[in-house]
Design a protein around this motif. Structure first.
Motif, PDB file in Angstrom:
ATOM      1  N   VAL A 113       4.354  -6.401  -6.262  1.00  0.00           N
ATOM      2  CA  VAL A 113       3.211  -6.406  -5.273  1.00  0.00           C
ATOM      3  C   VAL A 113       3.592  -6.355  -3.934  1.00  0.00           C
ATOM      4  O   VAL A 113       3.042  -5.495  -3.085  1.00  0.00           O
ATOM      5  N   SER A 114       4.734  -6.858  -3.527  1.00  0.00           N
ATOM      6  CA  SER A 114       5.329  -6.586  -2.350  1.00  0.00           C
ATOM      7  C   SER A 114       5.619  -5.284  -1.927  1.00  0.00           C
ATOM      8  O   SER A 114       5.342  -4.794  -0.644  1.00  0.00           O
ATOM      9  N   THR A 164       2.455  -2.893  -1.238  1.00  0.00           N
ATOM     10  CA  THR A 164       1.830  -3.142  -0.064  1.00  0.00           C
ATOM     11  C   THR A 164       2.747  -2.856   1.279  1.00  0.00           C
ATOM     12  O   THR A 164       2.254  -2.429   2.283  1.00  0.00           O
ATOM     13  N   ILE A 178      -1.075  -2.014  -6.869  1.00  0.00           N
ATOM     14  CA  ILE A 178      -1.250  -3.266  -6.367  1.00  0.00           C
ATOM     15  C   ILE A 178      -2.036  -4.309  -7.300  1.00  0.00           C
ATOM     16  O   ILE A 178      -1.400  -5.145  -7.930  1.00  0.00           O
ATOM     17  N   HIS A 179      -2.986  -3.519  -8.089  1.00  0.00           N
ATOM     18  CA  HIS A 179      -3.535  -4.322  -9.016  1.00  0.00           C
ATOM     19  C   HIS A 179      -3.039  -4.343 -10.440  1.00  0.00           C
ATOM     20  O   HIS A 179      -3.002  -5.358 -11.289  1.00  0.00           O
ATOM     21  N   SER A 218      -0.638  -7.290  -9.938  1.00  0.00           N
ATOM     22  CA  SER A 218      -1.371  -8.478  -9.711  1.00  0.00           C
ATOM     23  C   SER A 218      -1.703  -8.997 -11.205  1.00  0.00           C
ATOM     24  O   SER A 218      -1.695 -10.214 -11.664  1.00  0.00           O
ATOM     25  N   SER A 241      -3.875  -2.268   3.384  1.00  0.00           N
ATOM     26  CA  SER A 241      -3.534  -2.020   1.859  1.00  0.00           C
ATOM     27  C   SER A 241      -5.020  -1.590   1.067  1.00  0.00           C
ATOM     28  O   SER A 241      -5.862  -2.236   1.409  1.00  0.00           O
ATOM     29  N   LEU A 262      -7.482  -1.855  -1.515  1.00  0.00           N
ATOM     30  CA  LEU A 262      -8.047  -2.472  -2.763  1.00  0.00           C
ATOM     31  C   LEU A 262      -9.203  -1.917  -3.403  1.00  0.00           C
ATOM     32  O   LEU A 262      -9.953  -1.501  -2.699  1.00  0.00           O
ATOM     33  N   ASN A 294      -4.936 -10.494   2.820  1.00  0.00           N
ATOM     34  CA  ASN A 294      -3.569 -10.632   3.382  1.00  0.00           C
ATOM     35  C   ASN A 294      -3.021 -11.997   2.665  1.00  0.00           C
ATOM     36  O   ASN A 294      -1.769 -12.117   2.142  1.00  0.00           O
ATOM     37  N   TYR A 297      -4.326 -12.921  -0.189  1.00  0.00           N
ATOM     38  CA  TYR A 297      -4.029 -12.821  -1.655  1.00  0.00           C
ATOM     39  C   TYR A 297      -2.906 -11.823  -1.970  1.00  0.00           C
ATOM     40  O   TYR A 297      -2.008 -12.216  -2.847  1.00  0.00           O
ATOM     41  N   LEU A 298      -2.264 -10.974  -1.167  1.00  0.00           N
ATOM     42  CA  LEU A 298      -1.297 -10.238  -1.241  1.00  0.00           C
ATOM     43  C   LEU A 298      -0.023 -10.784  -1.063  1.00  0.00           C
ATOM     44  O   LEU A 298       0.995 -10.192  -1.522  1.00  0.00           O
TER      45      LEU A 298
END
Length: 307
Positions: A71-72, A75, A102-103, A106, A175, A177, A274, A276-277
């Protein structure tokens, strides 16, 4: 009879209203990314290096660290390009690729949290057969199954988005989404919106329901044992409960903002995105390092210079 300008790139923004202070905003963002990347990398290194940590609990923790690291790293490029280099655009392919990863990470994160809840339940409900049930090969199969589920469920998202015509110059947070991207097409997005909802229910929804059921069974089990064993059992689950809360609360908040908070200020949308990520990748290694003595010792050993 009507025409529109077809976009080839998406415009990006930092924090709405604070664009002039992007360089200063980059400092806390960079600090959080450093904590996330170094913290999760340290957990991976310690578990890989210490043979005594090749057990189910730590193998699931390794999967969680991989998901958080993913995830890091997904983004990081656009955040740094906006805040440090004033790069305010991202091309379609790059944006769709970033959205997918990203998804993807997650959802993998969510699946691993469910697997860890099941592991907690088995450790408390059947401690004698715990190690024989959750063997390393079975844990590898669980990890592979979660990966296959994630990719197969998410793969249609960028394909469906690619078929749409984008013409609205709506600023994206730094980012990409999926809920954000659905605000840009000039075509009917009903199919995309319905499939996005299906993805949430089939992954986050089922995982959260399974976690809740696991803890119902855990509470039912610990109520039948002595107080000392009861406290010991619950103590083993505290770090996992914290990880679940910092993962699902921002995710639910972000979903509510995008679906029901359209009149809200763009600042709210960006701040929720932000949180959430960044919240769970930054806080998870801290929580598990503090609550897990073996990880804490391993990191201390890693940081202590050899003589």
């Amino acid at each position: 009879n009507s025409s529109f300008l077809r976009l080839s790139t998406f415009p990006l923004t930092g924090i709405p209203g604070l664009e002039s202070g992007n360089l200063w905003l980059a400092i806390p963002f960079c600090c959080m990314y450093v904590i996330s990347i170094l913290g999760n990398s340290a957990i991976l290194f310690v578990i890989e290096a210490e043979r005594s940590l090749h057990e189910s609990m730590y193998l699931f923790l390794r999967m969680l660290a991989i998901a958080e690291l993913g995830v890091s790293l997904s983004t990081l490029p656009t955040v740094l390009s906006v805040l440090l280099f004033d790069s305010w655009e991202i091309r379609f392919v790059a944006c769709f690729t970033q959205m997918f990863f990203i998804h993807c990470f997650s959802i993998l994160d969510s699946g691993v949290l469910w697997a860890m809840a099941f592991e907690c339940f088995m450790a408390i409900y059947n401690p004698l057969q715990y190690s024989s049930i959750l063997t390393n090969p079975r844990i590898d199969v669980i990890g592979l199954g979660l990966t296959v589920r994630t990719i197969s469920v998410l793969l249609p998202l960028p394909i469906l988005l690619k078929k749409l015509s984008f013409c609205r110059s709506h600023m994206l947070a730094h980012s990409c989404l999926h809920p954000n991207l659905l605000q840009l097409p000039c075509a009917d997005i009903k199919v995309n919106s319905m499939y996005g909802l299906f993805v949430i229910l089939a992954t986050f929804g089922l995982d959260l329901l399974s976690i809740i059921l696991s803890y119902v069974m855990i509470i039912k089990t610990v109520l039948s044992i002595s107080k000392e064993e009861y406290l010991k059992a619950l103590n083993t689950c505290i770090s996992h409960i914290c990880a679940v809360l910092i993962h699902y609360i921002p995710m639910i908040g972000l979903s509510m903002v995008y679906r029901f908070g359209k009149p809200a200020s763009p600042l709210i949308h960006v701040l929720m995105a932000n949180i959430y990520l960044l919240a769970h990748p930054v806080l998870n290694p801290i929580i598990h390092s503090i609550k897990t003595k073996q990880i804490c010792k391993g990191i201390h050993k890693l940081l202590t210079p050899r003589r």
